[in-house]
Design a protein around this motif. Structure first.
Motif, mmCIF file in Angstrom:
data_model
loop_
_atom_site.group_PDB
_atom_site.id
_atom_site.type_symbol
_atom_site.label_atom_id
_atom_site.label_comp_id
_atom_site.label_asym_id
_atom_site.label_seq_id
_atom_site.Cartn_x
_atom_site.Cartn_y
_atom_site.Cartn_z
ATOM 1 N N ILE A 81 37.903 44.704 26.963
ATOM 2 C CA ILE A 81 37.469 45.774 27.862
ATOM 3 C C ILE A 81 36.831 45.208 29.129
ATOM 4 C CG2 ILE A 81 35.780 47.651 28.090
ATOM 5 C CD1 ILE A 81 38.328 48.474 26.691
ATOM 6 N N GLN A 82 36.243 44.025 29.038
ATOM 7 C CA GLN A 82 35.634 43.412 30.219
ATOM 8 C C GLN A 82 36.647 43.153 31.330
ATOM 9 O OE1 GLN A 82 32.419 42.956 31.030
ATOM 10 N NE2 GLN A 82 32.025 44.088 29.129
ATOM 11 N N HIS A 83 37.920 43.043 30.985
ATOM 12 C CA HIS A 83 38.958 42.828 31.996
ATOM 13 C C HIS A 83 39.065 44.013 32.962
ATOM 14 C CE1 HIS A 83 40.700 39.028 30.649
ATOM 15 N NE2 HIS A 83 40.563 39.455 29.403
ATOM 16 N N LEU A 84 38.633 45.192 32.523
ATOM 17 C CA LEU A 84 38.651 46.353 33.422
ATOM 18 C C LEU A 84 37.800 46.100 34.659
ATOM 19 C CD1 LEU A 84 38.269 49.218 30.768
ATOM 20 C CD2 LEU A 84 40.361 48.633 32.037
ATOM 21 N N ASN A 85 36.723 45.339 34.483
ATOM 22 C CA ASN A 85 35.823 45.047 35.604
ATOM 23 C C ASN A 85 36.435 44.089 36.615
ATOM 24 O OD1 ASN A 85 33.665 46.675 34.691
ATOM 25 N ND2 ASN A 85 33.045 45.085 33.250
ATOM 26 N N THR A 86 37.507 43.410 36.232
ATOM 27 C CA THR A 86 38.180 42.502 37.160
ATOM 28 C C THR A 86 39.342 43.190 37.873
ATOM 29 O OG1 THR A 86 39.815 41.629 35.591
ATOM 30 C CG2 THR A 86 37.626 40.612 35.582
ATOM 31 N N GLY A 87 39.553 44.476 37.560
ATOM 32 C CA GLY A 87 40.636 45.226 38.193
ATOM 33 C C GLY A 87 41.926 45.246 37.422
ATOM 34 N N LEU A 88 41.968 44.579 36.239
ATOM 35 C CA LEU A 88 43.183 44.565 35.431
ATOM 36 C C LEU A 88 43.283 45.818 34.565
ATOM 37 C CD1 LEU A 88 43.344 40.859 34.176
ATOM 38 C CD2 LEU A 88 44.704 41.917 35.985
ATOM 39 N N ASP A 89 44.488 46.346 34.446
ATOM 40 C CA ASP A 89 44.719 47.469 33.542
ATOM 41 C C ASP A 89 44.844 46.951 32.114
ATOM 42 O OD1 ASP A 89 44.741 49.272 35.645
ATOM 43 O OD2 ASP A 89 46.921 49.137 35.922
ATOM 44 N N VAL A 90 44.298 47.726 31.178
ATOM 45 C CA VAL A 90 44.302 47.347 29.768
ATOM 46 C C VAL A 90 45.025 48.433 28.968
ATOM 47 C CG1 VAL A 90 42.875 46.859 27.738
ATOM 48 C CG2 VAL A 90 42.125 46.093 30.005
ATOM 49 N N GLY A 91 45.884 48.020 28.048
ATOM 50 C CA GLY A 91 46.581 48.968 27.188
ATOM 51 C C GLY A 91 46.143 48.832 25.743
ATOM 52 N N ALA A 117 35.281 53.504 33.561
ATOM 53 C CA ALA A 117 36.695 53.265 33.866
ATOM 54 C C ALA A 117 37.521 54.519 33.573
ATOM 55 C CB ALA A 117 37.228 52.091 33.043
ATOM 56 N N GLU A 118 38.645 54.646 34.257
ATOM 57 C CA GLU A 118 39.558 55.758 34.001
ATOM 58 C C GLU A 118 40.296 55.519 32.680
ATOM 59 O OE1 GLU A 118 42.252 56.844 37.098
ATOM 60 O OE2 GLU A 118 40.790 56.439 38.687
ATOM 61 N N VAL A 119 40.415 56.580 31.888
ATOM 62 C CA VAL A 119 41.131 56.508 30.611
ATOM 63 C C VAL A 119 42.352 57.418 30.695
ATOM 64 C CG1 VAL A 119 41.010 56.997 28.136
ATOM 65 C CG2 VAL A 119 39.038 55.976 29.306
ATOM 66 N N HIS A 120 43.523 56.861 30.388
ATOM 67 C CA HIS A 120 44.770 57.616 30.508
ATOM 68 C C HIS A 120 45.514 57.654 29.170
ATOM 69 C CE1 HIS A 120 44.896 57.928 34.981
ATOM 70 N NE2 HIS A 120 44.120 56.864 34.880
ATOM 71 N N PRO A 121 45.471 58.787 28.444
ATOM 72 C CA PRO A 121 46.292 58.924 27.241
ATOM 73 C C PRO A 121 47.732 59.201 27.654
ATOM 74 C CG PRO A 121 45.064 60.948 27.619
ATOM 75 C CD PRO A 121 44.639 59.981 28.695
ATOM 76 N N LEU A 122 48.678 58.482 27.072
ATOM 77 C CA LEU A 122 50.080 58.628 27.434
ATOM 78 C C LEU A 122 50.844 59.425 26.377
ATOM 79 C CD1 LEU A 122 50.716 54.981 28.696
ATOM 80 C CD2 LEU A 122 50.124 57.005 30.057
ATOM 81 N N VAL A 123 51.929 60.033 26.807
ATOM 82 C CA VAL A 123 52.725 60.888 25.928
ATOM 83 C C VAL A 123 53.600 60.046 25.007
ATOM 84 C CG1 VAL A 123 54.529 62.647 25.878
ATOM 85 C CG2 VAL A 123 52.742 62.738 27.629
#
Length: 238
Positions: A81-91, A117-123
């Protein structure tokens, strides 16, 4: 100095039946998944194979994978999750279906929210919703119980509680077990539920052996199915 944008957290559904190709995954979901450079997964081997199915040209070795679930190191999810702070998207991906719903992943989602961080649930495919949709049972009020207790007395007690609540409120109850215990669970439902209640069996959803049937308990007693050692969801209601 411009503030670095946070990465986004994507919850990526996977096929829910063994050996199923990626055709059940919407194009928009696949596109979002392929944006990620960091993944939190239940099984690295399965995750790599799934991503390769989405894009045969993907550079798998350039991606970072972190484990989640009972075999993961306690720090792995937080490290990812720390990678979110570097601007990387995490799946986030579980082995099958939707992550964080009856599967690991919710803790990572909680951490992402805590970081803003933004959280995006995908279909994608969900055995819970597919069963409910196809059952013909009450889809307005329902409860998912996951795996019922292995101990027979505890399992019967859980079923009787469901039966009582359904008789009182009409709520639908969804539950499951491992494939080799499906027949025993089915027999326990038949011996516990009222004759006029309805039971839906949803087997191998989206797979080659998909079979979905809803009948009354009295009718199931007359025509018992042949159980295969493949995943099945059950729904009980009126």
């Amino acid at each position: 100095m411009a503030r670095r944008m946070k990465g986004k957290l994507y919850l990526i559904p996977c096929p829910i039946t063994e050996g199923k190709d990626s055709s059940v995954i919407p194009v928009s979901t696949a596109s979002s998944a392929l944006k990620c450079k960091v993944f939190i997964v239940e099984n690295v081997k399965h995750a790599r194979r799934f991503l390769k199915a989405l894009d045969s040209d993907i550079d798998i070795d350039s991606l970072q994978f972190y484990s989640m679930g009972k075999h993961a190191e306690p720090h792995e999810m937080a490290d990812a999750i720390q990678h979110l702070n570097t601007g990387l998207d995490v799946g986030i991906m579980s082995d099958a279906g939707c992550p964080a719903v009856a599967d690991p992943g919710w803790e990572a989602v909680h951490m992402a929210h805590e970081q803003g961080a933004e959280v995006h649930p995908l279909v994608g495919p969900s055995s819970i919703l597919l069963t409910l949709m196809a059952s013909g049972l009450n889809g307005q009020n329902f409860t998912f119980h996951g795996y019922l207790p292995i101990d027979k007395k505890e399992r019967i007690s859980a079923l009787r509680n469901m039966i009582s609540e359904t008789s009182r409120s009409g709520i639908t109850h969804l539950f499951m077990d491992t494939p080799f215990r499906n027949e025993k669970l089915f027999q326990d439902v038949l011996s516990s539920a009222n004759a006029d209640m309805r039971l839906c069996l949803a087997q191998d959803l989206t797979g080659p052996y998909q079979w979905i049937k809803t009948m009354s308990i009295s009718d199931w007693k007359k025509k018992k199915p042949i159980f295969k050692k493949i995943p099945m969801m059950m729904a009980l209601g009126h």
